[in-house]
Motif scaffolding. Structure first.
Motif, PDB file in Angstrom:
ATOM      1  N   ASP A 283      -3.732 -16.323 -81.382  1.00  0.00           N
ATOM      2  CA  ASP A 283      -2.531 -15.487 -81.418  1.00  0.00           C
ATOM      3  C   ASP A 283      -2.828 -14.202 -82.195  1.00  0.00           C
ATOM      4  O   ASP A 283      -3.144 -14.233 -83.391  1.00  0.00           O
ATOM      5  CB  ASP A 283      -1.398 -16.259 -82.091  1.00  0.00           C
ATOM      6  N   ALA A 284      -2.704 -13.072 -81.517  1.00  0.00           N
ATOM      7  CA  ALA A 284      -3.031 -11.792 -82.142  1.00  0.00           C
ATOM      8  C   ALA A 284      -2.130 -11.483 -83.333  1.00  0.00           C
ATOM      9  O   ALA A 284      -2.567 -10.860 -84.308  1.00  0.00           O
ATOM     10  CB  ALA A 284      -2.911 -10.669 -81.097  1.00  0.00           C
ATOM     11  N   ARG A 285      -0.879 -11.928 -83.297  1.00  0.00           N
ATOM     12  CA  ARG A 285       0.036 -11.645 -84.405  1.00  0.00           C
ATOM     13  C   ARG A 285      -0.413 -12.330 -85.692  1.00  0.00           C
ATOM     14  O   ARG A 285      -0.384 -11.724 -86.772  1.00  0.00           O
ATOM     15  CB  ARG A 285       1.455 -12.096 -84.049  1.00  0.00           C
ATOM     16  N   ARG A 286      -0.833 -13.580 -85.578  1.00  0.00           N
ATOM     17  CA  ARG A 286      -1.270 -14.300 -86.778  1.00  0.00           C
ATOM     18  C   ARG A 286      -2.565 -13.722 -87.330  1.00  0.00           C
ATOM     19  O   ARG A 286      -2.777 -13.705 -88.550  1.00  0.00           O
ATOM     20  CB  ARG A 286      -1.417 -15.787 -86.459  1.00  0.00           C
ATOM     21  N   LEU A 287      -3.424 -13.276 -86.447  1.00  0.00           N
ATOM     22  CA  LEU A 287      -4.635 -12.614 -86.917  1.00  0.00           C
ATOM     23  C   LEU A 287      -4.289 -11.365 -87.728  1.00  0.00           C
ATOM     24  O   LEU A 287      -4.830 -11.134 -88.815  1.00  0.00           O
ATOM     25  CB  LEU A 287      -5.525 -12.230 -85.733  1.00  0.00           C
ATOM     26  N   LEU A 288      -3.377 -10.543 -87.209  1.00  0.00           N
ATOM     27  CA  LEU A 288      -2.995  -9.322 -87.913  1.00  0.00           C
ATOM     28  C   LEU A 288      -2.333  -9.623 -89.252  1.00  0.00           C
ATOM     29  O   LEU A 288      -2.575  -8.927 -90.253  1.00  0.00           O
ATOM     30  CB  LEU A 288      -2.050  -8.489 -87.042  1.00  0.00           C
ATOM     31  N   THR A 289      -1.504 -10.664 -89.308  1.00  0.00           N
ATOM     32  CA  THR A 289      -0.872 -11.039 -90.572  1.00  0.00           C
ATOM     33  C   THR A 289      -1.923 -11.372 -91.625  1.00  0.00           C
ATOM     34  O   THR A 289      -1.838 -10.919 -92.780  1.00  0.00           O
ATOM     35  CB  THR A 289       0.057 -12.245 -90.367  1.00  0.00           C
ATOM     36  N   ALA A 290      -2.923 -12.144 -91.234  1.00  0.00           N
ATOM     37  CA  ALA A 290      -3.985 -12.503 -92.180  1.00  0.00           C
ATOM     38  C   ALA A 290      -4.774 -11.269 -92.613  1.00  0.00           C
ATOM     39  O   ALA A 290      -5.086 -11.107 -93.801  1.00  0.00           O
ATOM     40  CB  ALA A 290      -4.910 -13.536 -91.540  1.00  0.00           C
ATOM     41  N   TYR A 291      -5.083 -10.394 -91.664  1.00  0.00           N
ATOM     42  CA  TYR A 291      -5.881  -9.206 -91.994  1.00  0.00           C
ATOM     43  C   TYR A 291      -5.162  -8.313 -93.004  1.00  0.00           C
ATOM     44  O   TYR A 291      -5.750  -7.861 -93.996  1.00  0.00           O
ATOM     45  CB  TYR A 291      -6.181  -8.389 -90.733  1.00  0.00           C
ATOM     46  N   TYR A 292      -3.885  -8.028 -92.755  1.00  0.00           N
ATOM     47  CA  TYR A 292      -3.153  -7.126 -93.646  1.00  0.00           C
ATOM     48  C   TYR A 292      -2.944  -7.750 -95.030  1.00  0.00           C
ATOM     49  O   TYR A 292      -3.015  -7.055 -96.053  1.00  0.00           O
ATOM     50  CB  TYR A 292      -1.805  -6.738 -93.035  1.00  0.00           C
ATOM     51  N   ALA A 293      -2.668  -9.058 -95.085  1.00  0.00           N
ATOM     52  CA  ALA A 293      -2.452  -9.711 -96.373  1.00  0.00           C
ATOM     53  C   ALA A 293      -3.719  -9.681 -97.222  1.00  0.00           C
ATOM     54  O   ALA A 293      -3.679  -9.379 -98.422  1.00  0.00           O
ATOM     55  CB  ALA A 293      -1.984 -11.150 -96.153  1.00  0.00           C
ATOM     56  N   LEU A 294      -4.845  -9.985 -96.613  1.00  0.00           N
ATOM     57  CA  LEU A 294      -6.110  -9.965 -97.354  1.00  0.00           C
ATOM     58  C   LEU A 294      -6.486  -8.544 -97.762  1.00  0.00           C
ATOM     59  O   LEU A 294      -7.030  -8.319 -98.852  1.00  0.00           O
ATOM     60  CB  LEU A 294      -7.214 -10.589 -96.503  1.00  0.00           C
TER      61      LEU A 294
END
Length: 407
Positions: A283-294
């Motif tokens: 899921d691209a959305r969950r990937l983006l959430t992880a990237y921005y948080a880190l």
């Protein structure tokens, strides 16, 4: 009755096109981070304030972003080969003209406008267009690889450019980049092609604006544009522009700071290609959430890590931030494709405009902050807060069809 079996080998043309596109992206990308090395030299050599140099970087990034959607439409009309080659000629001319500057407005024109136009035409939108037109099963992977090519250009040559600036002067570095762009033109012209079924000539302005009009009536467009603006603010705007001068404020030689940026760039390659692979599967959305948080955690920690020398924590920051830096591109492209179909390359061009507006605003604000407070610390923390917000907002993108492509 004998049966004759003919084996059909897959065409190598898509990979030749991708190789030529990668060359154009690498060379144009090498112009993107030179501005960060010019802040000090232009301040010392020409007496310009850091904010006036930041204004040139702001214009460069905004023009870069505004060019992207029109470049995607222009590729429909003139073809990718002409656009990519013309872009290399523009960046070469802009860099050559900067060596004649005597006033800040010339930096805005030569670097801000000319180099901004050229780099914008060979940016992530170009990578997305190549992937969209030539690949299906490996589209996410190829988009990630071509995005990584831009990262290689942005960071791999930084130590060399930094050494040239420090050992000779900044004008010599500009000449080197001009020569690289000129030499790359024949190879790019020979290898980059459009598929025979590519869209025919269309009015560039009307298509780009028509696509924007349709996309702007949807919530996903504004959510993706907003989060990608934060992506630009936290990469091009804050790190690529201000890391070297901020490190120098702490006593670190500029050549060492440039080498750290190169570490970030090398890790970017792995991070972006890996993100492309993951985007084809998750899921691209969950990937983006992880990237921005880190990314937010990295930026919060950076003011505590900067010092005159490189230690293990600072090196760890460079590795982790590098893995995250451009990893946002493949999932953002995938979400554009999922929502906007055949218009995705042009829509992503407009989303990239938001990326560069965010980058330019922070590049300019960073110069103002340094002039006002004598430190970049408030900038790192402020942009980290924006990344936290982006990590939450991207989850609001709803109604996404299956984003995974065939493997």
């Amino acid at each position: 009755m004998d049966m004759e079996i003919t084996l059909v080998r897959p065409s190598r043309r898509p990979w030749r096109v991708a190789s030529g596109a990668a060359l154009a992206i690498v060379v144009a990308g090498s112009f993107s981070t030179l501005a960060g090395l010019l802040v000090g030299p232009l301040h010392e050599d020409l007496g310009w304030s850091r904010s006036s140099v930041g204004l040139g970087s702001l214009v460069n990034m905004v023009v870069y972003g505004a060019t992207a959607p029109f470049a995607a439409a222009l590729m429909d009309r003139l073809g990718m080969r002409r656009v990519a080659t013309g872009a290399l000629l523009l960046v070469g001319a802009g860099a050559a003209l900067t060596t004649t500057m005597t006033s800040p407005w010339q930096f805005v024109l030569y670097w801000g406008v000319l180099v901004g136009l050229g780099t914008g035409a060979t940016a992530a939108t170009f990578a997305a267009t190549v992937g969209e037109r030539w690949f299906t099963a490996r589209r996410g992977l190829v988009t990630g690889m071509l995005t990584a090519a831009g990262v290689i250009g942005q960071f791999a040559f930084l130590p060399l450019l930094s050494w040239i600036v420090e050992s000779y002067e900044w004008r010599v570095a500009a000449y080197v980049l001009t020569g690289a762009a000129t030499l790359a033109c024949p190879a790019v012209w020979a290898s980059v092609r459009d598929p025979e079924a590519a869209a025919g000539p269309k009015a560039v302005e009307s298509r780009a604006l028509a696509v924007l009009g349709r996309a702007a009536r949807t919530a996903p467009f504004w959510l993706l544009a907003g989060t990608f603006a934060v992506c630009g603010a936290s990469t091009n705007g804050v790190l690529w522009t201000h890391f070297a001068p901020a490190a120098h404020d702490h006593g670190m030689p500029v050549t060492v700071a440039a080498s750290l940026l190169s570490v970030i760039g090398l890790c970017n390659v792995a991070g972006t290609v890996g993100s492309g692979w993951a985007t084809d599967r998750f899921d691209a959305r969950r990937l983006l959430t992880a990237y921005y948080a880190l990314r937010a955690l990295c930026l919060f920690a950076l003011p505590l890590l900067l010092a005159a020398t490189v230690d293990v924590p600072l090196l760890a920051f460079a590795v982790l931030f590098g893995l995250l830096d451009v990893a946002t591109v493949p999932p953002t492209v995938a979400l554009c494709r999922a929502h906007f179909g055949a218009d995705a390359p042009v829509v992503f061009g407009w989303v990239s405009t938001a990326h560069q507006v965010g980058a330019g605003a922070v590049a300019f604000a960073g110069g103002l902050a340094r002039d006002a407070f004598g430190s970049y610390d408030v900038m790192w923390v402020g942009v980290g807060v924006l990344c936290v917000a982006a990590s939450l907002v991207v989850l609001v993108v709803r109604g996404v069809p299956e984003c995974r492509t065939a493997v």
